[in-house]
Design a protein around this motif. Structure first.
Motif, PDB file in Angstrom:
ATOM      1  N   PRO A 223       0.800  -1.223   0.000  1.00  0.00           N
ATOM      2  CA  PRO A 223       0.000   0.000   0.000  1.00  0.00           C
ATOM      3  C   PRO A 223       0.835   1.276   0.000  1.00  0.00           C
ATOM      4  O   PRO A 223       0.324   2.340  -0.337  1.00  0.00           O
ATOM      5  N   ASP A 224       2.107   1.174   0.341  1.00  0.00           N
ATOM      6  CA  ASP A 224       2.942   2.372   0.352  1.00  0.00           C
ATOM      7  C   ASP A 224       3.483   2.720  -1.025  1.00  0.00           C
ATOM      8  O   ASP A 224       4.088   3.769  -1.212  1.00  0.00           O
ATOM      9  N   ASP A 226       3.157   3.305  -5.309  1.00  0.00           N
ATOM     10  CA  ASP A 226       2.221   3.929  -6.254  1.00  0.00           C
ATOM     11  C   ASP A 226       2.611   3.500  -7.659  1.00  0.00           C
ATOM     12  O   ASP A 226       3.589   4.017  -8.182  1.00  0.00           O
ATOM     13  N   PRO A 227       1.898   2.609  -8.334  1.00  0.00           N
ATOM     14  CA  PRO A 227       0.711   1.921  -7.838  1.00  0.00           C
ATOM     15  C   PRO A 227       1.039   0.846  -6.800  1.00  0.00           C
ATOM     16  O   PRO A 227       2.154   0.346  -6.768  1.00  0.00           O
ATOM     17  N   PRO A 228       0.061   0.483  -5.996  1.00  0.00           N
ATOM     18  CA  PRO A 228       0.333  -0.439  -4.896  1.00  0.00           C
ATOM     19  C   PRO A 228       0.407  -1.901  -5.317  1.00  0.00           C
ATOM     20  O   PRO A 228       0.816  -2.741  -4.529  1.00  0.00           O
ATOM     21  N   SER A 229       0.022  -2.173  -6.567  1.00  0.00           N
ATOM     22  CA  SER A 229       0.028  -3.546  -7.043  1.00  0.00           C
ATOM     23  C   SER A 229       1.241  -3.770  -7.928  1.00  0.00           C
ATOM     24  O   SER A 229       1.547  -2.960  -8.801  1.00  0.00           O
TER      25      SER A 229
ATOM     26  N   ARG B  19     -11.149   6.275  -2.160  1.00  0.00           N
ATOM     27  CA  ARG B  19      -9.973   6.184  -3.031  1.00  0.00           C
ATOM     28  C   ARG B  19     -10.443   6.152  -4.471  1.00  0.00           C
ATOM     29  O   ARG B  19     -11.074   5.203  -4.914  1.00  0.00           O
ATOM     30  N   TRP B  22      -8.012   3.705  -8.167  1.00  0.00           N
ATOM     31  CA  TRP B  22      -7.217   2.534  -7.815  1.00  0.00           C
ATOM     32  C   TRP B  22      -7.928   1.212  -8.047  1.00  0.00           C
ATOM     33  O   TRP B  22      -7.364   0.149  -7.780  1.00  0.00           O
ATOM     34  N   TYR B  25      -6.339  -1.771  -9.715  1.00  0.00           N
ATOM     35  CA  TYR B  25      -5.363  -2.581  -8.980  1.00  0.00           C
ATOM     36  C   TYR B  25      -6.049  -3.417  -7.913  1.00  0.00           C
ATOM     37  O   TYR B  25      -5.408  -3.969  -7.028  1.00  0.00           O
ATOM     38  N   VAL B  27      -7.920  -2.257  -5.634  1.00  0.00           N
ATOM     39  CA  VAL B  27      -8.055  -1.501  -4.387  1.00  0.00           C
ATOM     40  C   VAL B  27      -9.462  -0.907  -4.338  1.00  0.00           C
ATOM     41  O   VAL B  27      -9.854  -0.139  -5.205  1.00  0.00           O
ATOM     42  N   SER B 126      -2.721   5.262  -0.472  1.00  0.00           N
ATOM     43  CA  SER B 126      -3.178   5.520  -1.844  1.00  0.00           C
ATOM     44  C   SER B 126      -4.026   6.783  -1.890  1.00  0.00           C
ATOM     45  O   SER B 126      -5.148   6.788  -2.398  1.00  0.00           O
ATOM     46  N   ARG B 127      -3.501   7.834  -1.288  1.00  0.00           N
ATOM     47  CA  ARG B 127      -4.079   9.180  -1.336  1.00  0.00           C
ATOM     48  C   ARG B 127      -5.471   9.306  -0.732  1.00  0.00           C
ATOM     49  O   ARG B 127      -6.254  10.177  -1.126  1.00  0.00           O
TER      50      ARG B 127
END
Lengths: 254, 333
Positions: A223-224, A226-229, B19, B22, B25, B27, B126-127
């Protein structure tokens, strides 16, 4: 290359562009071409785009289309003077233009160079507690299952279900195995499973019913970042059998 | 710091407006289920509309203020009180340090939104500061509020400071002072216990058998206890498709009304999984999502058909009203 596709509203703030009804890499290329267009050309009215097997869903803000028609993006402004009944029609018409001008051309130019991600896997043992069951079910030895599983280059069709989870295409039906009758309450992150004719990797700890044949130390979701995946729709993926030691080394290098 | 939590309530989470961007992905969007209430509560305390506040469900939390604060409560009426005195809703309220805010009976709606000038300042993921419970992301370590939590908040805006000064000037000897004015009830969504929700036909509506299609628009469906931030599971007349189909997984949308094989509908909400394969028979109009978010398990809903154009017109009209509200509130200072 057929121009066959449809656009339908999904409620009042999304629409879906459907390029086909069956899972196929050629169809997916068109999905990816349209996604790539919107990734490169942002528009204030388009919130996000989500790809799937044969579709691209475009989430939009209808109020931006109705009241903000003086935008500076010719591709998404009003086409001609034909009045539209609603913001959906304005976006639909713009998408049709984009597909006609940009997508088909980009697809005809050949598949874009996608990334190939290699995933090291510890197969079997405590990392893959169901490997022997899968082998027995398929009439193969565990080694044969591993060979067949790690042979192809898989296509990542989409990411969904949980953050970072890839829906992969290309698994051999020879190692297809039904989901477990009783799902596990907790599957360790990085577990690689087979569910019916599909294979995938669990990025985070979740309950699940797939047969677990191995595990990767690679982190699919952070999650930290960008993107998280780690993985994205359109990527290609290979599983590589790894001995425990090498994978520990890889983990340190990340 | 804003609040020290003395009791977490039934399910209280940090939520902003979610969010965006995202879902590709996997999310989940998350965010306040009644985004209208959160946005207006934020406007009332001089925050950006998308700032993070608390979403309290049915039984709200008990919070002690660590400093003088400006807050607002919107959404459902969960009986907020300070020292046993009702805290009026839908207006800015100045509160003295050390005061304790409690919630009581759920008198109307299901979820209350508590904003604070400066916004809740937990780390972004993620902002967004929204909490996604299943993936344990965002908010307070991805979980609901618990006794002992201390919630950080940002700095009040210039607008908020003017409002604070006005209200504090009238606050000699009292724990809190509410503004004399409030958001007018005409501006509020049609919150009701058994609402009629406007809905658009979905792609798969034509797959319903004629009796099921009629039933969809005619009958009432109960929100069951198996409902949560992912979706509301409805129970009622079993609906049928003319023939069984297997659909490929596709992205889901907030407000989509799915029909699984058991014939009992699910309305998808903020924490829905990003993709799903059930047929989509209809979509709740976005303008009525706040109304849906205030329906309690046990209450019923019905659906009333609306065209796409009309649904978008209503949504945009509400957006104009929110923009006008902001201007008119700011002018008061």
């Amino acid at each position: 290359m057929t121009q066959d596709y449809s656009i339908t509203p999904q409620g009042d703030d999304a629409l879906v562009v459907r390029f086909g009804h069956a899972i196929a890499p050629e169809t997916h290329r068109r999905v990816m071409a349209l996604l790539n267009y919107f990734t490169e050309h942002t528009h204030p009215g388009v919130t996000e785009c989500v790809p799937a097997y044969t579709t691209l869903t475009i989430f939009y803000d209808p109020c931006r289309f109705k009241f903000d028609q003086n935008n500076n993006r010719p591709n998404l402004s009003a086409v001609g003077e034909r009045p539209r009944a609603n913001p959906y029609e304005a976006l639909r018409d713009a998408v049709q233009n984009i597909i006609a001008k940009e997508v088909l051309e980009s697809v005809n130019n050949g598949p874009s160079p996608n990334r190939v991600i290699e995933i090291p896997v510890y197969y079997g043992g405590s990392d893959g507690p169901d490997l022997n069951d899968v082998a027995a079910h398929c009439g193969l030895t565990p080694d044969e299952v591993i060979e067949i599983h790690s042979a192809p280059e898989y296509l990542v069709y989409l990411i969904g279900f949980v953050p970072g989870f890839p829906y992969l295409g290309g698994m051999s039906p020879r190692i297809a195995a039904a989901r477990r009758a009783t799902p596990r309450a907790k599957i360790p992150p990085g577990s690689i499973g087979i569910g019916g004719t599909q294979t995938g990797i669990y990025p985070i700890e979740t309950p699940g019913g797939w047969q677990l044949i191995g595990r990767t130390p690679i982190r699919l979701f952070d999650p930290d970042l960008d993107p998280p995946s780690l993985l994205r729709a359109g990527d290609r993926l290979r599983f590589r059998r790894a001995a425990r030691d090498e994978s520990e080394r890889q983990k340190e290098n990340r | 710091m804003a609040w020290r939590c003395l009791h977490g309530g039934l399910l209280t989470t940090v939520q902003d407006t979610g969010r965006a961007g995202w879902q590709q992905y996997g999310v989940v969007a998350a965010g306040a289920l009644d985004a209208f209430a959160l946005r207006v509560a934020n406007i009332l305390v001089g925050n950006e509309e998308r700032a993070a506040g608390l979403e309290a469900t049915l039984k709200g939390p008990t919070l002690q203020f660590t400093k003088d604060s400006l807050i607002a409560v919107g959404g459902g009426d969960l009986s907020p009180t300070i020292d046993g005195i009702n805290v009026p809703m839908w207006r800015p309220v100045w509160v003295r340090a050390e005061s304790v805010l409690r919630f009581g009976d759920c008198l109307a709606g299901c979820r209350a939104y508590l904003s604070i000038a400066g916004g809740i300042d937990t780390p972004e993921v993620s902002r967004s500061r929204s909490t996604h419970l299943r993936a344990r992301l965002g908010g307070i370590n991805g979980r609901a509020l618990q006794a002992g939590d201390v919630l950080p908040c940002g700095e009040p805006s210039l607008t908020a400071r003017r409002r604070i000064n006005r209200l504090r000037a009238k606050s000699e000897g009292v724990k809190f002072t509410a503004a004399q004015w409030s958001v007018s009830s005409e501006m509020l969504p049609g919150y009701q216990k058994h609402p009629s929700l406007r809905a658009l036909r979905g792609e798969d509506f034509t797959r319903l058998t004629p009796p099921s299609a009629e039933s969809f628009w005619r009958d009432s469906f109960r929100v069951t206890n198996e409902s949560d931030r992912m979706g509301y599971r409805l129970s009622g007349n079993t609906l049928h498709l003319a023939e069984r189909i297997e659909l490929i997984s596709e992205p889901t949308t907030w407000g989509a009304i799915q029909l699984p094989p058991d014939g009992q509908m699910i309305v998808l909400l903020a924490d829905r999984q990003t993709v799903g394969g059930y047929p989509k028979v209809a979509h709740v109009a976005s303008v009525d999502l706040p109304v849906l978010a205030q329906v309690r398990p046990g209450d019923g809903v019905r659906f009333a058909e609306i065209s796409l154009g009309a649904a978008q017109e209503l949504l945009c009209r509400r957006e104009r009203h929110i923009a006008e509200l902001k201007v008119s509130i700011d002018l008061r200072d």
